[in-house]
Design a protein around this motif. Structure first.
Motif, PDB file in Angstrom:
ATOM      1  N   ASP A 104       9.916 -32.868  66.523  1.00 59.16           N
ATOM      2  CA  ASP A 104       9.951 -31.511  67.058  1.00 59.16           C
ATOM      3  C   ASP A 104       8.580 -30.850  66.982  1.00 59.16           C
ATOM      4  O   ASP A 104       7.867 -30.975  65.983  1.00 59.16           O
ATOM      5  N   PHE A 105       8.228 -30.125  68.034  1.00 58.69           N
ATOM      6  CA  PHE A 105       6.992 -29.363  68.103  1.00 58.69           C
ATOM      7  C   PHE A 105       7.363 -27.888  68.292  1.00 58.69           C
ATOM      8  O   PHE A 105       7.972 -27.530  69.303  1.00 58.69           O
ATOM      9  N   PHE A 106       6.998 -27.051  67.324  1.00 58.20           N
ATOM     10  CA  PHE A 106       7.303 -25.623  67.394  1.00 58.20           C
ATOM     11  C   PHE A 106       6.025 -24.850  67.723  1.00 58.20           C
ATOM     12  O   PHE A 106       4.966 -25.093  67.132  1.00 58.20           O
ATOM     13  N   THR A 107       6.129 -23.923  68.674  1.00 54.45           N
ATOM     14  CA  THR A 107       4.986 -23.100  69.058  1.00 54.45           C
ATOM     15  C   THR A 107       5.393 -21.634  69.095  1.00 54.45           C
ATOM     16  O   THR A 107       6.442 -21.297  69.663  1.00 54.45           O
ATOM     17  N   ARG A 108       4.571 -20.789  68.521  1.00 51.70           N
ATOM     18  CA  ARG A 108       4.775 -19.338  68.596  1.00 51.70           C
ATOM     19  C   ARG A 108       3.610 -18.726  69.373  1.00 51.70           C
ATOM     20  O   ARG A 108       2.468 -18.743  68.926  1.00 51.70           O
ATOM     21  N   TYR A 109       3.909 -18.222  70.545  1.00 48.93           N
ATOM     22  CA  TYR A 109       2.905 -17.557  71.363  1.00 48.93           C
ATOM     23  C   TYR A 109       2.894 -16.056  71.055  1.00 48.93           C
ATOM     24  O   TYR A 109       3.944 -15.420  71.035  1.00 48.93           O
ATOM     25  N   GLN A 110       1.714 -15.523  70.815  1.00 44.88           N
ATOM     26  CA  GLN A 110       1.581 -14.095  70.559  1.00 44.88           C
ATOM     27  C   GLN A 110       1.690 -13.314  71.871  1.00 44.88           C
ATOM     28  O   GLN A 110       1.492 -13.860  72.949  1.00 44.88           O
ATOM     29  N   ASN A 111       1.996 -12.030  71.741  1.00 46.40           N
ATOM     30  CA  ASN A 111       1.957 -11.189  72.923  1.00 46.40           C
ATOM     31  C   ASN A 111       0.521 -10.762  73.189  1.00 46.40           C
ATOM     32  O   ASN A 111      -0.255 -10.542  72.277  1.00 46.40           O
ATOM     33  N   GLY A 112       0.179 -10.674  74.461  1.00 53.29           N
ATOM     34  CA  GLY A 112      -1.175 -10.266  74.840  1.00 53.29           C
ATOM     35  C   GLY A 112      -1.214  -8.788  75.154  1.00 53.29           C
ATOM     36  O   GLY A 112      -0.279  -8.240  75.749  1.00 53.29           O
ATOM     37  N   PRO A 113      -2.262  -8.085  74.769  1.00 49.75           N
ATOM     38  CA  PRO A 113      -2.297  -6.632  74.919  1.00 49.75           C
ATOM     39  C   PRO A 113      -2.543  -6.167  76.354  1.00 49.75           C
ATOM     40  O   PRO A 113      -3.237  -6.828  77.123  1.00 49.75           O
ATOM     41  N   THR A 114      -1.946  -5.044  76.690  1.00 49.91           N
ATOM     42  CA  THR A 114      -2.339  -4.314  77.889  1.00 49.91           C
ATOM     43  C   THR A 114      -3.516  -3.431  77.498  1.00 49.91           C
ATOM     44  O   THR A 114      -3.404  -2.607  76.588  1.00 49.91           O
ATOM     45  N   ILE A 115      -4.646  -3.616  78.146  1.00 55.21           N
ATOM     46  CA  ILE A 115      -5.862  -2.875  77.794  1.00 55.21           C
ATOM     47  C   ILE A 115      -6.171  -1.863  78.888  1.00 55.21           C
ATOM     48  O   ILE A 115      -6.290  -2.231  80.066  1.00 55.21           O
ATOM     49  N   VAL A 116      -6.264  -0.610  78.504  1.00 56.18           N
ATOM     50  CA  VAL A 116      -6.572   0.444  79.466  1.00 56.18           C
ATOM     51  C   VAL A 116      -7.823   1.202  79.017  1.00 56.18           C
ATOM     52  O   VAL A 116      -8.163   1.216  77.819  1.00 56.18           O
ATOM     53  N   GLU A 117      -8.503   1.799  79.969  1.00 54.86           N
ATOM     54  CA  GLU A 117      -9.662   2.630  79.672  1.00 54.86           C
ATOM     55  C   GLU A 117      -9.377   4.067  80.101  1.00 54.86           C
ATOM     56  O   GLU A 117      -8.798   4.301  81.166  1.00 54.86           O
ATOM     57  N   ARG A 118      -9.759   4.997  79.240  1.00 57.59           N
ATOM     58  CA  ARG A 118      -9.649   6.424  79.553  1.00 57.59           C
ATOM     59  C   ARG A 118     -10.918   7.120  79.096  1.00 57.59           C
ATOM     60  O   ARG A 118     -11.657   6.595  78.251  1.00 57.59           O
ATOM     61  N   ARG A 119     -11.119   8.292  79.638  1.00 58.46           N
ATOM     62  CA  ARG A 119     -12.276   9.058  79.204  1.00 58.46           C
ATOM     63  C   ARG A 119     -12.162   9.425  77.718  1.00 58.46           C
ATOM     64  O   ARG A 119     -13.160   9.416  76.974  1.00 58.46           O
ATOM     65  N   LYS A 120     -10.932   9.703  77.288  1.00 58.38           N
ATOM     66  CA  LYS A 120     -10.671   9.989  75.887  1.00 58.38           C
ATOM     67  C   LYS A 120      -9.322   9.411  75.513  1.00 58.38           C
ATOM     68  O   LYS A 120      -8.318   9.700  76.156  1.00 58.38           O
ATOM     69  N   CYS A 121      -9.266   8.602  74.460  1.00 59.25           N
ATOM     70  CA  CYS A 121      -8.011   7.972  74.031  1.00 59.25           C
ATOM     71  C   CYS A 121      -7.277   8.863  73.017  1.00 59.25           C
ATOM     72  O   CYS A 121      -7.921   9.562  72.247  1.00 59.25           O
TER      73      CYS A 121
END
Length: 209
Positions: free
Chosen positions: A192-209
């Motif tokens: 058996d081969f077990f793999t855990r894939y992480q979630n990838g971020p949604t990256i946004v840009e704003r003038r001020k976060c």
């Protein structure tokens, strides 16, 4: 893209014709060495910490994944491998490998009674890795359904050049999940081969976060 194709072709040419004797181990990192411009590699898109970046040698995980599957379906013993932290749709779920210098590595043991001759070939749109050796029977593979999904995170970065209230999506996020793959040998034994894939971020840009 063209630079990634260049890197894939460079590493394929390096490995083409390698012979791995019975009882001998093979490390892709040790054999290929550092991915540098002096060794023929070029800067190309890659993934680092969930974000697309450019680095010398980018794209060679496509070769590593193909090499991984030659090991897998040859029935050989994995000594070291690491799946991508994030799932990439062009790769088979749970049956792929990333590689970087000095780690992670992709290494295996020729635990058969015959040598392995490694043959690589490619076109502008494909890469093939063939092992010529002595394999008793055919390996089967069963991929389970993904489970334990995790939603993508959201990251905000400041960009003073944007207007007030304006938002730019730099990268769209993707889900993480777990998956299991089973390698079935002609003898009926299973691995058996077990793999855990992480979630990838949604990256946004704003003038001020």
């Amino acid at each position: 893209c063209a630079p990634r194709v260049t890197n894939i072709h460079v590493i394929a040419d390096m490995v083409d014709g390698v012979v791995i004797e019975p009882g001998e181990s093979f490390s892709l990192n040790d054999f290929v060495g550092p991915r540098t411009t002096a060794n023929g590699f070029v800067g190309a898109p890659a993934i680092s910490d969930g974000e697309f970046v450019e680095e010398v040698g980018g794209g060679i995980s496509q070769f590593a994944t193909t090499f991984f599957n030659a090991i897998y379906f040859g029935g050989y013993d994995f000594l070291e491998y690491q799946a991508h932290s994030y799932y990439i749709s062009r790769y088979p779920m749970g049956r792929e490998a990333t590689i970087s210098s000095p780690a992670p590595d992709l290494a295996f043991l020729n635990d058969s009674d015959a040598g392995i001759y490694v043959d690589t070939s490619y076109t502008d749109t494909s890469i093939t890795v063939t092992f010529y050796g002595n394999v008793n029977g055919e390996i089967e593979s069963v991929t389970g359904a993904p489970y334990n999904f995790t939603r993508p995170k959201r990251e905000c970065r400041t960009n003073p050049d944007l207007k007030k209230g304006e938002e730019v999506v730099v990268q769209t996020g993707y889900e993480g999940f777990d998956i299991e793959v089973t390698r079935i040998f002609p003898s009926g034994d299973e691995e058996d081969f077990f793999t855990r894939y992480q979630n990838g971020p949604t990256i946004v840009e704003r003038r001020k976060c």
